[in-house]
Structures are given as structure tokens and as C-alpha cells.
Design an enzyme around this catalytic site. Structure first.
Site, PDB file in Angstrom:
ATOM      1  N   ARG A 184       0.825  -1.198   0.000  1.00  0.00           N
ATOM      2  CA  ARG A 184       0.000   0.000   0.000  1.00  0.00           C
ATOM      3  C   ARG A 184       0.864   1.255   0.000  1.00  0.00           C
ATOM      4  NH1 ARG A 184      -5.240   0.452   3.792  1.00  0.00           N
ATOM      5  NH2 ARG A 184      -6.031   2.436   3.072  1.00  0.00           N
ATOM      6  N   ASP A 244       7.946 -10.940  12.867  1.00  0.00           N
ATOM      7  CA  ASP A 244       7.310 -10.413  14.083  1.00  0.00           C
ATOM      8  C   ASP A 244       7.757 -11.208  15.315  1.00  0.00           C
ATOM      9  OD1 ASP A 244       5.637  -8.643  12.440  1.00  0.00           O
ATOM     10  OD2 ASP A 244       4.722 -10.523  11.797  1.00  0.00           O
ATOM     11  N   HIS A 274      -0.291 -10.497   9.881  1.00  0.00           N
ATOM     12  CA  HIS A 274       0.964  -9.741   9.838  1.00  0.00           C
ATOM     13  C   HIS A 274       0.613  -8.289   9.529  1.00  0.00           C
ATOM     14  CE1 HIS A 274       4.957  -8.341   9.007  1.00  0.00           C
ATOM     15  NE2 HIS A 274       4.587  -7.961   7.801  1.00  0.00           N
TER      16      HIS A 274
HETATM   17  P1  NAI Z   1      10.602  -4.143  -3.507  1.00  0.00           P
HETATM   18  O1  NAI Z   1       9.632  -3.177  -4.064  1.00  0.00           O
HETATM   19  O2  NAI Z   1      12.027  -3.774  -3.317  1.00  0.00           O
HETATM   20  O3  NAI Z   1      10.609  -5.443  -4.439  1.00  0.00           O
HETATM   21  C1  NAI Z   1       9.443  -6.046  -4.910  1.00  0.00           C
HETATM   22  C2  NAI Z   1       9.793  -6.699  -6.223  1.00  0.00           C
HETATM   23  O4  NAI Z   1       8.655  -7.429  -6.644  1.00  0.00           O
HETATM   24  C3  NAI Z   1      10.125  -5.696  -7.329  1.00  0.00           C
HETATM   25  O5  NAI Z   1      11.402  -6.034  -7.896  1.00  0.00           O
HETATM   26  C4  NAI Z   1       8.988  -5.873  -8.322  1.00  0.00           C
HETATM   27  O6  NAI Z   1       9.429  -5.741  -9.670  1.00  0.00           O
HETATM   28  C5  NAI Z   1       8.567  -7.305  -8.038  1.00  0.00           C
HETATM   29  N1  NAI Z   1       7.213  -7.624  -8.461  1.00  0.00           N
HETATM   30  C6  NAI Z   1       6.099  -6.844  -8.460  1.00  0.00           C
HETATM   31  N2  NAI Z   1       5.062  -7.493  -8.976  1.00  0.00           N
HETATM   32  C7  NAI Z   1       5.502  -8.715  -9.311  1.00  0.00           C
HETATM   33  C8  NAI Z   1       4.894  -9.844  -9.905  1.00  0.00           C
HETATM   34  N3  NAI Z   1       3.618  -9.814 -10.288  1.00  0.00           N
HETATM   35  N4  NAI Z   1       5.643 -10.952 -10.098  1.00  0.00           N
HETATM   36  C9  NAI Z   1       6.944 -10.981  -9.751  1.00  0.00           C
HETATM   37  N5  NAI Z   1       7.579  -9.937  -9.197  1.00  0.00           N
HETATM   38  C10 NAI Z   1       6.866  -8.826  -8.966  1.00  0.00           C
HETATM   39  O7  NAI Z   1       9.955  -4.665  -2.156  1.00  0.00           O
HETATM   40  P2  NAI Z   1      10.639  -5.482  -0.959  1.00  0.00           P
HETATM   41  O8  NAI Z   1      11.199  -4.547   0.011  1.00  0.00           O
HETATM   42  O9  NAI Z   1      11.502  -6.546  -1.525  1.00  0.00           O
HETATM   43  O10 NAI Z   1       9.341  -6.122  -0.275  1.00  0.00           O
HETATM   44  C11 NAI Z   1       8.543  -7.069  -0.961  1.00  0.00           C
HETATM   45  C12 NAI Z   1       7.267  -7.344  -0.207  1.00  0.00           C
HETATM   46  O11 NAI Z   1       7.531  -7.929   1.052  1.00  0.00           O
HETATM   47  C13 NAI Z   1       6.441  -6.082   0.090  1.00  0.00           C
HETATM   48  O12 NAI Z   1       5.091  -6.391  -0.172  1.00  0.00           O
HETATM   49  C14 NAI Z   1       6.636  -5.884   1.567  1.00  0.00           C
HETATM   50  O13 NAI Z   1       5.550  -5.195   2.138  1.00  0.00           O
HETATM   51  C15 NAI Z   1       6.719  -7.296   2.038  1.00  0.00           C
HETATM   52  N6  NAI Z   1       7.306  -7.484   3.355  1.00  0.00           N
HETATM   53  C16 NAI Z   1       6.758  -8.461   4.159  1.00  0.00           C
HETATM   54  C17 NAI Z   1       7.256  -8.719   5.419  1.00  0.00           C
HETATM   55  C18 NAI Z   1       6.649  -9.761   6.285  1.00  0.00           C
HETATM   56  O14 NAI Z   1       7.055  -9.856   7.449  1.00  0.00           O
HETATM   57  N7  NAI Z   1       5.689 -10.573   5.862  1.00  0.00           N
HETATM   58  C19 NAI Z   1       8.382  -7.940   5.934  1.00  0.00           C
HETATM   59  C20 NAI Z   1       8.920  -6.965   5.011  1.00  0.00           C
HETATM   60  C21 NAI Z   1       8.373  -6.754   3.764  1.00  0.00           C
END
Ligand code: NAI
Length: 328
Positions: A92, A159, A187
Site C-alpha cells: 500500500r 514479528d 501480519h
Molecule cells: P521491492 O519493491 O524492493 O521489491 C518487490 C519486487 O517485486 C520488485 O522487484 C517488483 O518488480 C517485483 N514484483 C512486483 N510485482 C511482481 C509480480 N507480479 N511478479 C513478480 N515480481 C513482482 O519490495 P521489498 O522490500 O523486496 O518487499 C517485498 C514485499 O515484502 C512487500 O510487499 C513488503 O511489504 C513485504 N514485506 C513483508 C514482510 C513480512 O514480514 N511478511 C516484511 C517486510 C516486507
């Protein structure tokens, strides 16, 4: 030597991917004698950046890395996959309506669910990291009915690790002294880090830490708001710690849980603790290394019950919204 395990990672060119892939390739998921194949899935515009990450993986000359396949094609990406780690999503952003967010991610996770069902190995297991991870996982799972519901997980281990670290610091002990830390629910900021059942060196946290106001107040909100605090400090969201938690999750689900302990991961509710069946809900979970189970009989007092209800309510609302959008 052992046959390689094939792991798909979506969002492989992103921040978390940049920390995660190198850990996987060096043995963090399955141990130091288990080779891996990496399927790196990205959207077309990120394939250039992904090719740079692949060069760096090559340049590590990892003994355990058997093959690397970068692709924007879901069929190719999920072919024969034993583990799928779904990181790519659209979190978001300011000004974005929740419905728009669910719609965008709905498109991503319906297609990925279908591709997993069609292409993955018969033993496939899936960990969703991309937010909103519980509901993204719910969408993928419901679009892959041929893959049993006990193969789907959404990540709350970050977490759990955050909560353990906070409790250890408060008690002045090392984080390895903290056990039995259950994260209940979503989460999100409604998650409940359950200090009542956590232990420090085998003793109840509430005996070791006398400041119960801190436990009921700042401790919970610090864990709930930790992601936001990191964004504020770093200018970027937590990535290395998220990648570490993804490794911990897969490792914990594939190795026996220590006697008397548990770990936290969101799984498809079977109605345990009165949580509505079918929600992706984080529970205390243990495993013998292959079959996992929700730990039963963990005491839930009135304080905990109210917190667990609040996070269940949020997950019900998210499910209602994606149902209304026709995504599940
Ligand atoms: P980021 O924006 O650096 O990387 C996301 C990547 O996903 C980008 O390279 C983008 O091109 C790619 N992407 C987007 N749509 C896609 C698709 N349809 N198919 C394949 N790849 C796609 O984000 P970051 O920092 O790597 O975080 C990724 C996710 O993890 C975010 O949603 C974030 O909120 C979540 N997250 C979850 C945590 C948890 O504890 N569950 C903790 C930290 C982050």
C-alpha cells in the site's frame, strides 16, 4: 550427492530478494549439504536488474547453487518447484485505497496460485512474504485448489523474531533465552505477540519481567510498529531482516521443532482456538520436520482473547473484501 531442491522466488530483483537469494544459495534453508535450483521470477521491466543479480550470484561461486533461471514467465518459473517464496507484491502506498491494493495484488496472486497448481512439484510448499501476506496467501491458495491447504504459509516470523529481541533486551538476556513466542493473527498492526505464554530461560516472561505495563503496552506496540520505525530510520522498508525471517520460516518448517517450543507462521485455520476456518491465521506451530501442527492447549486469557479477536476480525474483513472482488 543429494538431488537439488528447486526454489522459486518472486520479486527476485527487489530489496528482499537481494538479501534472500544469497542466503538460499549458501544453504540457509536446507542446510550445508543440500544443493538448490533457483527460479527467479520478476515482471518484465525488472528483468534487466534481475540479470545483474544473477551475475552476482554467479560471482559468488556458491558450491550449493546448481542452477539459476531468471524469468517473467510463471509457467517456466514454477515448473517442478518444491518451495515457492512469494515476495513480489504491491504494498500500500500513500493515497491508495485498500480496495485498489487488494485488486492489484489479487491479480498477481490469482495468477501465481494457478501457475503453482499447474506447474509445481507434487510436494510444493508456498511461503507468502509480500504484503498483505495473509490475504495474498489466501488468494493464491484458493486459486490452487489442487494443492492441499496445509502447504500454504504466510510469514509472521519477522514479528516473532522482533518480539524475542525486544523481550531479551528488556530482561538483559541473549535472544536465545526467549522461547515459546507465539504471534497470533495477521501480519499487520493488529497482530498479537503473546508474551503471556513466552518464556525466558524456561520461566514465564511475566515472572522475569516485572514491568507488566510495558508488556501490555509498549512491548506490543513496538513489535506492531517496528516495520514503520525501520522505514522512518532507514528510508526503506526492512529487507535483510525480512529475508532472514523467510529463511528461518522455511528452516523451521523442514526441521524438527525443539522439545516444548513452537514457532509462529500463518496457516489455514482448522478452527483451532475458535478462529474461523479457512482464514490464513498465525498460530503457534510445531513440526517433526515434515508434518506440522497447530499447538493445542496454549492458555488464552481474557487480555489475549480480546487481542486475538481483533486481529481475526481484521482478517475476516480482508477476506470479505477479496470475496466481494471475486478473487476467491
Ligand atoms: P521491492 O519493491 O524492493 O521489491 C518487490 C519486487 O517485486 C520488485 O522487484 C517488483 O518488480 C517485483 N514484483 C512486483 N510485482 C511482481 C509480480 N507480479 N511478479 C513478480 N515480481 C513482482 O519490495 P521489498 O522490500 O523486496 O518487499 C517485498 C514485499 O515484502 C512487500 O510487499 C513488503 O511489504 C513485504 N514485506 C513483508 C514482510 C513480512 O514480514 N511478511 C516484511 C517486510 C516486507
Amino acid at each position: 550427492s543429494k538431488a537439488p531442491i528447486t526454489v522459486a522466488v518472486t520479486g527476485a530483483a527487489g530489496q528482499i530478494g537481494y538479501s534472500l537469494l544469497f542466503r538460499i544459495a549458501s544453504g540457509a534453508l536446507f542446510g550445508p549439504d543440500q544443493p538448490v535450483n533457483l527460479r527467479l521470477i520478476e515482471i518484465e521491466p525488472a528483468l534487466g536488474a534481475l540479470s545483474g543479480v544473477c551475475m552476482e550470484l554467479d560471482d559468488c561461486a556458491f558450491p550449493l547453487l546448481n542452477s539459476i533461471t531468471p524469468t517473467a514467465d510463471l509457467d517456466e518459473g514454477f515448473k517442478g518447484v518444491n518451495w515457492g517464496i512469494l515476495v513480489g507484491s504491491v504494498p500500500r502506498k500513500a493515497g491508495m485505497e485498500r480496495k485498489d491494493l487488494l485488486k492489484i495484488n489479487g491479480g498477481i496472486f490469482t495468477n501465481q496460485g494457478k501457475a503453482i497448481e499447474k506447474n509445481a512439484a507434487s510436494d510444493v510448499r508456498v511461503l507468502v512474504v509480500g504484503n498483505p501476506c495473509n490475504t495474498n496467501c489466501l488468494i493464491a491458495m484458493n486459486n490452487a485448489k489442487g494443492v492441499p491447504s496445509d502447504r500454504w504459509f504466510a510469514m509472521t516470523r519477522l514479528d516473532e523474531n522482533r518480539a524475542k529481541s525486544q523481550l531479551a533486551a528488556k530482561a538483559g538476556v541473549h535472544n536465545t533465552s526467549v522461547s515459546n513466542l507465539a504471534i497470533w493473527g495477521n501480519h499487520s498492526a493488529t497482530q498479537y505477540p503473546d508474551f503471556y505464554n513466552a518464556k525466558i530461560d524456561g520461566k514465564p516472561v511475566t515472572d522475569v519481567i516485572s514491568d507488566h505495563d510495558w508488556l501490555k503496552g509498549d512491548f506490543i506496540s513496538t513489535v506492531q510498529q517496528r516495520g514503520a520505525a525501520i522505514i522512518k530510520a532507514r528510508g526503506l522498508s526492512s529487507a535483510a531482516s525480512a529475508a532472514n525471517a523467510a529463511c528461518d520460516t522455511v528452516y523451521s518448517l523442514t526441521h524438527p521443532t525443539a522439545e516444548g517450543d513452537w514457532t509462529s507462521v500463518a496457516v489455514c485455520s482448522d478452527g483451532s482456538y475458535g478462529i474461523e476456518k479457512g482464514l490464513m491465521f498465525s498460530f503457534p506451530v510445531r513440526t517433526d520436520g515434515s508434518k506440522w501442527e497447530i499447538v493445542q492447549g496454549v492458555p488464552v486469557n481474557e487480555f489475549s482473547q480480546a487481542k486475538i479477536k481483533a486481529t481475526e476480525d481484521e482478517l475476516r474483513e480482508e477476506r470479505a473484501a477479496v470475496t466481494e472482488l471475486g478473487l476467491i
